[in-house]
Structures are given as structure tokens and as C-alpha cells.
Write an enzyme that holds these catalytic residues in place. Structure first.
Site, PDB file in Angstrom:
ATOM      1  N   TYR A 135     -17.664 -14.619  -8.232  1.00  0.00           N
ATOM      2  CA  TYR A 135     -17.381 -13.408  -9.006  1.00  0.00           C
ATOM      3  C   TYR A 135     -18.225 -12.242  -8.512  1.00  0.00           C
ATOM      4  O   TYR A 135     -17.713 -11.158  -8.222  1.00  0.00           O
ATOM      5  CB  TYR A 135     -17.631 -13.650 -10.492  1.00  0.00           C
ATOM      6  CG  TYR A 135     -17.592 -12.376 -11.312  1.00  0.00           C
ATOM      7  CD1 TYR A 135     -16.393 -11.713 -11.527  1.00  0.00           C
ATOM      8  CD2 TYR A 135     -18.761 -11.825 -11.834  1.00  0.00           C
ATOM      9  CE1 TYR A 135     -16.347 -10.530 -12.259  1.00  0.00           C
ATOM     10  CE2 TYR A 135     -18.733 -10.652 -12.558  1.00  0.00           C
ATOM     11  CZ  TYR A 135     -17.530 -10.001 -12.771  1.00  0.00           C
ATOM     12  OH  TYR A 135     -17.500  -8.828 -13.482  1.00  0.00           O
ATOM     13  N   PRO A 166       0.799  -1.230   0.000  1.00  0.00           N
ATOM     14  CA  PRO A 166       0.000   0.000   0.000  1.00  0.00           C
ATOM     15  C   PRO A 166       0.827   1.273   0.000  1.00  0.00           C
ATOM     16  O   PRO A 166       0.448   2.267  -0.639  1.00  0.00           O
ATOM     17  CB  PRO A 166      -0.832  -0.126   1.279  1.00  0.00           C
ATOM     18  CG  PRO A 166      -0.930  -1.599   1.516  1.00  0.00           C
ATOM     19  CD  PRO A 166       0.380  -2.166   1.050  1.00  0.00           C
TER      20      PRO A 166
END
Length: 300
Positions: A130, A47
């Protein structure tokens, strides 16, 4: 206006970039995992590194078209859920004033009743991994506190459709079979809301430039539920195919679980002044023309 685009080489990303580059005064910056693609922006990276890369670009807006439609749980969750969350963290630190436009999926809604279109305020009950992973990404974006909107895209079609989609796969198989050949397909009885990918690109451009704040989620579709069989016949007509298209009855599990979907576009029309412009016949004709010209049908 500096606009950073992630996933610009994919099916929808390609068309989003075209629409964004047409905006007056826009400078579109493509980010990716490799130096050749632009600034090194990997949503799976550390990050702190991601925030550093975003800070270097100093974008006024960020468009996230990156996503995975297949693969195992690690891929789907990593790209569709953790990726948007990491991007939101990086923007909060490095470009908190930038607008984020993130592409979601109609799979987040799950099954419909076959009568009412899916509205943004309705329930999101995805049925597969998904859809679950895309909904998790949507929740990361809408809960980030950023100036952000999720464009929940229904079934995109048009030039560049990947082989992982029915339109892209069918176009490739029609080309391989030749005018008088034979092509086998699964059950085509499901109803879907097909929208041209170039219209999706235009919706992205409007979401980038629309005055805010925007609703957290906006649908992007055609507003019409069509039988998948109609799409197949339209592509057959565009190809001039006079062979045999055999529907063997075995469809995907998702088609059986979600037999009907249609987008409610009222909120999108009011907010962005956007409505789809291209009819399905045009989308299929242009998909076939690109396939015939030598496209391999994979997402780019």
C-alpha cells in the site's frame, strides 16, 4: 472557479467536497466512472479518453481523492500508482494550467524512530505494498511538471470513517454489541497521528486556492502521536459503552512494523496557513453520532 474532484464519494472526498463548495465562486464538478456520478472520468481508462473528458470540463483545479486502501497488487498499483500517472498525463495534454491537489498517505514514510516527527524532506521508505503504491503515485504527481501538490494525510478519523479503518470498524462493533456487550480488538499499543477528516477537507480547499508555486509534498495531520488505545477508549466513552473491550494482543502487521508516527506540520502551516482545528474527542463523538444514526460505516 471550476474544481474537478475525483473520488468524491469516499471518506475524505466527501469532506473535501464540502469544504470546496464553501469557497466563494467555486463550482465543484464531481467526476467518476459512471454517468450518474458526473463527467465520465475513469483513471483506468484509455489516456486519450481521459484527456478528452478533462478537456470538456476545463478545470481550474483538480482534486484527486481516489485511492485504494485494500486489495491485491493489481488493485493497489492500478488505483494508487497508475491512476495518478494517467491523470497527470491527461492534465498535461488537456489542462496544463490547472492546479492538481493529490491525496497521499503517511504510509509512504514507513517506520519512524519514535522521537522525531516525519517531515516532508525526510526519507520515504514504505514497508508494504500500500505505501509503495501511494509513494509511486506521489512520485508521478511531483515529477509531472504540473502545478501540483501532494497532501500526505496521516490517520483520518471522524464521521464517515470506513469499516476498513480501526475507528469505523470499532464504532460499528460497539453499536452491534450494545451498551453492555463485549468487543474484541487487536493490539492497541501503536501510536498514530489522528486528524479529523473535515480538517483534511479544509486543507484541500486551502491547497486549491493558495498562491503558488507550492512545495511538492505537504503533511496533513494533528502533529500529535497518540496511543491507538486512547482512540479506542475515547470512542468507548462517546458511545457510553460499559461492556468489555478485550485487547487480545494480535494487531495488524503494519502496526507492528510502524509502531509510531507523527507529522511535522511546520511547512504546511507556513505554506497554507492551516492547522488542525478539531480535537480527537470531537471527531470520535461525531463518528459515533453518525454511526448511531444508521450509517453502515462504509466509505461513501
Amino acid at each position: 472557479m471550476r474544481i474537478l474532484v475525483l473520488g468524491a464519494t469516499g471518506f475524505l472526498g466527501r469532506h473535501a467536497v464540502e469544504s470546496l463548495r464553501a469557497l466563494p465562486g467555486a463550482r465543484v464538478i464531481v467526476g467518476g466512472r459512471t454517468p450518474a456520478s458526473g463527467p465520465p472520468l475513469d483513471l483506468t481508462a484509455d489516456p486519450a479518453q481521459l484527456a478528452t473528458a478533462v478537456r470538456a470540463v476545463a478545470p481550474h483545479a483538480v482534486v484527486n481523492c481516489a485511492g485504494a486502501v485494500g486489495g491485491g497488487a493489481t488493485t493497489l498499483i492500478g488505483v494508487n500508482a497508475k491512476g495518478p500517472a494517467a491523470l497527470c498525463d491527461a492534465l498535461s495534454e488537456a489542462a496544463p494550467g490547472a492546479r492538481l491537489v493529490h491525496l497521499g498517505s503517511a504510509a509512504e514514510y514507513g517506520a519512524a524512530d519514535g522521537e522525531r516527527p516525519a517531515a516532508e524532506t525526510g526519507p520515504a521508505r514504505p514497508l508494504g505494498l500500500y505505501g509503495v503504491s501511494k509513494l509511486a503515485g506521489t512520485m508521478a504527481v511531483t515529477g509531472s511538471g504540473l502545478d501540483a501538490v501532494v497532501l500526505r494525510v496521516f490517520n483520518p478519523v471522524g464521521p464517515g470513517a470506513p469499516r476498513g479503518s480501526l475507528p469505523g470498524r470499532l464504532a460499528a462493533e460497539l453499536r452491534a454489541a450494545g451498551p453492555g456487550g463485549r468487543v474484541r480488538v487487536g493490539d492497541l499499543s501503536a501510536h498514530r497521528d489522528f486528524v479529523d477528516a473535515r480538517d483534511v477537507g479544509e486543507a484541500v480547499a486551502r491547497a486549491v486556492t493558495a498562491p503558488g508555486p507550492l512545495p511538492p509534498v505537504l503533511n496533513v495531520g494533528s502533529g500529535t502521536a497518540r496511543p491507538v488505545r486512547e482512540l479506542a477508549r475515547g470512542l468507548v466513552a462517546a458511545a457510553g459503552f460499559d461492556g468489555r473491550l478485550e485487547e487480545d494482543g494480535d494487531g495488524s502487521p503494519r502496526s507492528a512494523a510502524v509502531p509510531w508516527q507523527r507529522a511535522d506540520l511546520a511547512l504546511t502551516a507556513r505554506t497554507l496557513g492551516w492547522t488542525p482545528a478539531r480535537p480527537l474527542a470531537e471527531s470520535l463523538a461525531d463518528l459515533w453520532a453518525e454511526t448511531l444514526a444508521g450509517s453502515d460505516g462504509r466509505a461513501r
